[in-house]
Design a protein around this motif. Sequence first.
Motif, PDB file in Angstrom:
ATOM      1  N   LEU A 286      26.364   4.133  41.927  1.00 14.83           N
ATOM      2  CA  LEU A 286      26.994   5.083  41.012  1.00 14.83           C
ATOM      3  C   LEU A 286      27.150   4.461  39.631  1.00 14.83           C
ATOM      4  O   LEU A 286      27.288   3.246  39.491  1.00 14.83           O
ATOM      5  CB  LEU A 286      28.374   5.494  41.533  1.00 14.83           C
ATOM      6  CG  LEU A 286      28.424   6.182  42.906  1.00 14.83           C
ATOM      7  CD1 LEU A 286      29.872   6.462  43.282  1.00 14.83           C
ATOM      8  CD2 LEU A 286      27.601   7.463  42.907  1.00 14.83           C
ATOM      9  N   ASP A 287      27.130   5.299  38.606  1.00 17.29           N
ATOM     10  CA  ASP A 287      27.399   4.820  37.254  1.00 17.29           C
ATOM     11  C   ASP A 287      28.802   4.213  37.202  1.00 17.29           C
ATOM     12  O   ASP A 287      29.689   4.607  37.963  1.00 17.29           O
ATOM     13  CB  ASP A 287      27.306   5.966  36.243  1.00 17.29           C
ATOM     14  CG  ASP A 287      25.885   6.473  36.089  1.00 17.29           C
ATOM     15  OD1 ASP A 287      24.945   5.727  36.447  1.00 17.29           O
ATOM     16  OD2 ASP A 287      25.707   7.620  35.642  1.00 17.29           O
ATOM     17  N   VAL A 288      28.994   3.278  36.275  1.00 15.30           N
ATOM     18  CA  VAL A 288      30.268   2.561  36.194  1.00 15.30           C
ATOM     19  C   VAL A 288      31.447   3.517  36.019  1.00 15.30           C
ATOM     20  O   VAL A 288      32.492   3.370  36.674  1.00 15.30           O
ATOM     21  CB  VAL A 288      30.236   1.532  35.041  1.00 15.30           C
ATOM     22  CG1 VAL A 288      31.609   0.894  34.868  1.00 15.30           C
ATOM     23  CG2 VAL A 288      29.193   0.453  35.318  1.00 15.30           C
ATOM     24  N   SER A 289      31.307   4.517  35.159  1.00 12.51           N
ATOM     25  CA  SER A 289      32.406   5.453  34.922  1.00 12.51           C
ATOM     26  C   SER A 289      32.700   6.282  36.168  1.00 12.51           C
ATOM     27  O   SER A 289      33.859   6.571  36.479  1.00 12.51           O
ATOM     28  CB  SER A 289      32.076   6.376  33.747  1.00 12.51           C
ATOM     29  OG  SER A 289      30.905   7.130  34.025  1.00 12.51           O
ATOM     30  N   VAL A 290      31.651   6.628  36.916  1.00  9.69           N
ATOM     31  CA  VAL A 290      31.824   7.391  38.151  1.00  9.69           C
ATOM     32  C   VAL A 290      32.463   6.516  39.220  1.00  9.69           C
ATOM     33  O   VAL A 290      33.331   6.956  39.970  1.00  9.69           O
ATOM     34  CB  VAL A 290      30.477   7.955  38.638  1.00  9.69           C
ATOM     35  CG1 VAL A 290      30.651   8.718  39.952  1.00  9.69           C
ATOM     36  CG2 VAL A 290      29.864   8.866  37.579  1.00  9.69           C
ATOM     37  N   GLN A 291      32.047   5.242  39.277  1.00 10.88           N
ATOM     38  CA  GLN A 291      32.654   4.295  40.213  1.00 10.88           C
ATOM     39  C   GLN A 291      34.159   4.245  40.013  1.00 10.88           C
ATOM     40  O   GLN A 291      34.929   4.279  40.979  1.00 10.88           O
ATOM     41  CB  GLN A 291      32.083   2.888  39.997  1.00 10.88           C
ATOM     42  CG  GLN A 291      30.688   2.667  40.515  1.00 10.88           C
ATOM     43  CD  GLN A 291      30.264   1.216  40.354  1.00 10.88           C
ATOM     44  OE1 GLN A 291      31.095   0.316  40.321  1.00 10.88           O
ATOM     45  NE2 GLN A 291      28.972   0.980  40.237  1.00 10.88           N
ATOM     46  N   ALA A 292      34.581   4.157  38.768  1.00 10.32           N
ATOM     47  CA  ALA A 292      36.008   4.050  38.455  1.00 10.32           C
ATOM     48  C   ALA A 292      36.772   5.274  38.960  1.00 10.32           C
ATOM     49  O   ALA A 292      37.869   5.150  39.529  1.00 10.32           O
ATOM     50  CB  ALA A 292      36.207   3.881  36.957  1.00 10.32           C
ATOM     51  N   LYS A 293      36.181   6.457  38.793  1.00  6.88           N
ATOM     52  CA  LYS A 293      36.839   7.687  39.237  1.00  6.88           C
ATOM     53  C   LYS A 293      36.949   7.731  40.758  1.00  6.88           C
ATOM     54  O   LYS A 293      37.976   8.131  41.313  1.00  6.88           O
ATOM     55  CB  LYS A 293      36.072   8.907  38.717  1.00  6.88           C
ATOM     56  CG  LYS A 293      36.157   9.101  37.211  1.00  6.88           C
ATOM     57  CD  LYS A 293      35.335  10.295  36.751  1.00  6.88           C
ATOM     58  CE  LYS A 293      35.398  10.457  35.241  1.00  6.88           C
ATOM     59  NZ  LYS A 293      34.550  11.584  34.764  1.00  6.88           N
TER      60      LYS A 293
ATOM     61  N   GLY B 236      28.438  11.105  42.313  1.00  6.41           N
ATOM     62  CA  GLY B 236      29.884  10.928  42.426  1.00  6.41           C
ATOM     63  C   GLY B 236      30.541  12.077  43.169  1.00  6.41           C
ATOM     64  O   GLY B 236      31.442  11.864  43.986  1.00  6.41           O
ATOM     65  N   MET B 237      30.090  13.299  42.908  1.00  2.00           N
ATOM     66  CA  MET B 237      30.679  14.447  43.590  1.00  2.00           C
ATOM     67  C   MET B 237      30.263  14.477  45.061  1.00  2.00           C
ATOM     68  O   MET B 237      31.047  14.868  45.927  1.00  2.00           O
ATOM     69  CB  MET B 237      30.301  15.753  42.899  1.00  2.00           C
ATOM     70  CG  MET B 237      31.120  16.940  43.390  1.00  2.00           C
ATOM     71  SD  MET B 237      30.783  18.479  42.515  1.00  2.00           S
ATOM     72  CE  MET B 237      31.426  18.074  40.892  1.00  2.00           C
ATOM     73  N   GLN B 238      29.036  14.042  45.352  1.00  3.56           N
ATOM     74  CA  GLN B 238      28.633  13.944  46.752  1.00  3.56           C
ATOM     75  C   GLN B 238      29.535  12.975  47.511  1.00  3.56           C
ATOM     76  O   GLN B 238      29.931  13.241  48.654  1.00  3.56           O
ATOM     77  CB  GLN B 238      27.173  13.488  46.848  1.00  3.56           C
ATOM     78  CG  GLN B 238      26.156  14.550  46.453  1.00  3.56           C
ATOM     79  CD  GLN B 238      24.730  14.039  46.517  1.00  3.56           C
ATOM     80  OE1 GLN B 238      24.482  12.846  46.692  1.00  3.56           O
ATOM     81  NE2 GLN B 238      23.769  14.934  46.367  1.00  3.56           N
TER      82      GLN B 238
END
Length: 281
Positions: free
Chosen positions: A207-214, A180-182
């Motif tokens: 990406l993980d679902v929570s990271v996708q949302a962010k 996500g940070m990349q």
Amino acid sequence: MTPLLAVRGLTKRFGAGCGECLDRTSALRETNRCPRCGAILACREVSFDLYPGEVLGIVGESGSGKSTVVRLLHFDLEPTAGEYRLAVADAAAGGGGRNLFALSPFQRRRIRNEHMGIVYQNPRLGLRLKVSAGGNIAERLLMAGWRHVGRIRERASELLRQTEVPLARMDEPPRNFSGGMQQRVQIAKALSTRPALLLLDEVTTGLDVSVQAKVLDLLRSLQRELGIATLVVSHDLGVIRLLTSRTIVMRHGEIIEQGLSDQILEDPQHPYTQLLVNSVL
């Protein structure tokens, strides 16, 4: 309103091809591989406009041709045929009102560096993972003609703050970052030259679902703030619904339906689009 981007007849064929490729491939025939010569028409006669500040989605299954369109527009691939015009293309680079595919490689690179930003699905395509986050942004600014080291570092800091990357990690290489940070560093790099056109190619896939949302929340807020014309390529209808105002549906290399995103998602007309929408209900 004059389109920022105008694409006409965009076609990309992989393979030598033959005189029957166009006749033997289509969404109607449910294949983009020519049965006679084996060539693949990754996209065929694709035409659309993108207006200033608009967010346009391209959706379709794997192999539909949507990512090929983005790679052609970013000059990562050579087209087989088609015209491509960008209203802000620097006249000094020979791009004003001309088909950008007809320009020299040098002219294309200049237009890409000054007027386009791209975020790839795989950060390895958009970042040098062993170079610091700030260094990745600096590299793009240098390619666009920036020369003052202090201003470059200031701009990199501003962008990392804007994309919620901790400034304490500015001098750290992205290979140490989460996925996500990349992606956030890629977004910062893409926005560094204040491009007129932003290309997003499956930015949340993997990406993980929570990271996708962010990441999606970040993109929405940046779009509201900056108003950059954006082309969003995704197989995920949730991403299309969240980010776009208008949507193109592709299958087997060609456009089969297009319209306002709400209309496409709530009242699809083409049987394939209906299948796509129903599959996520």
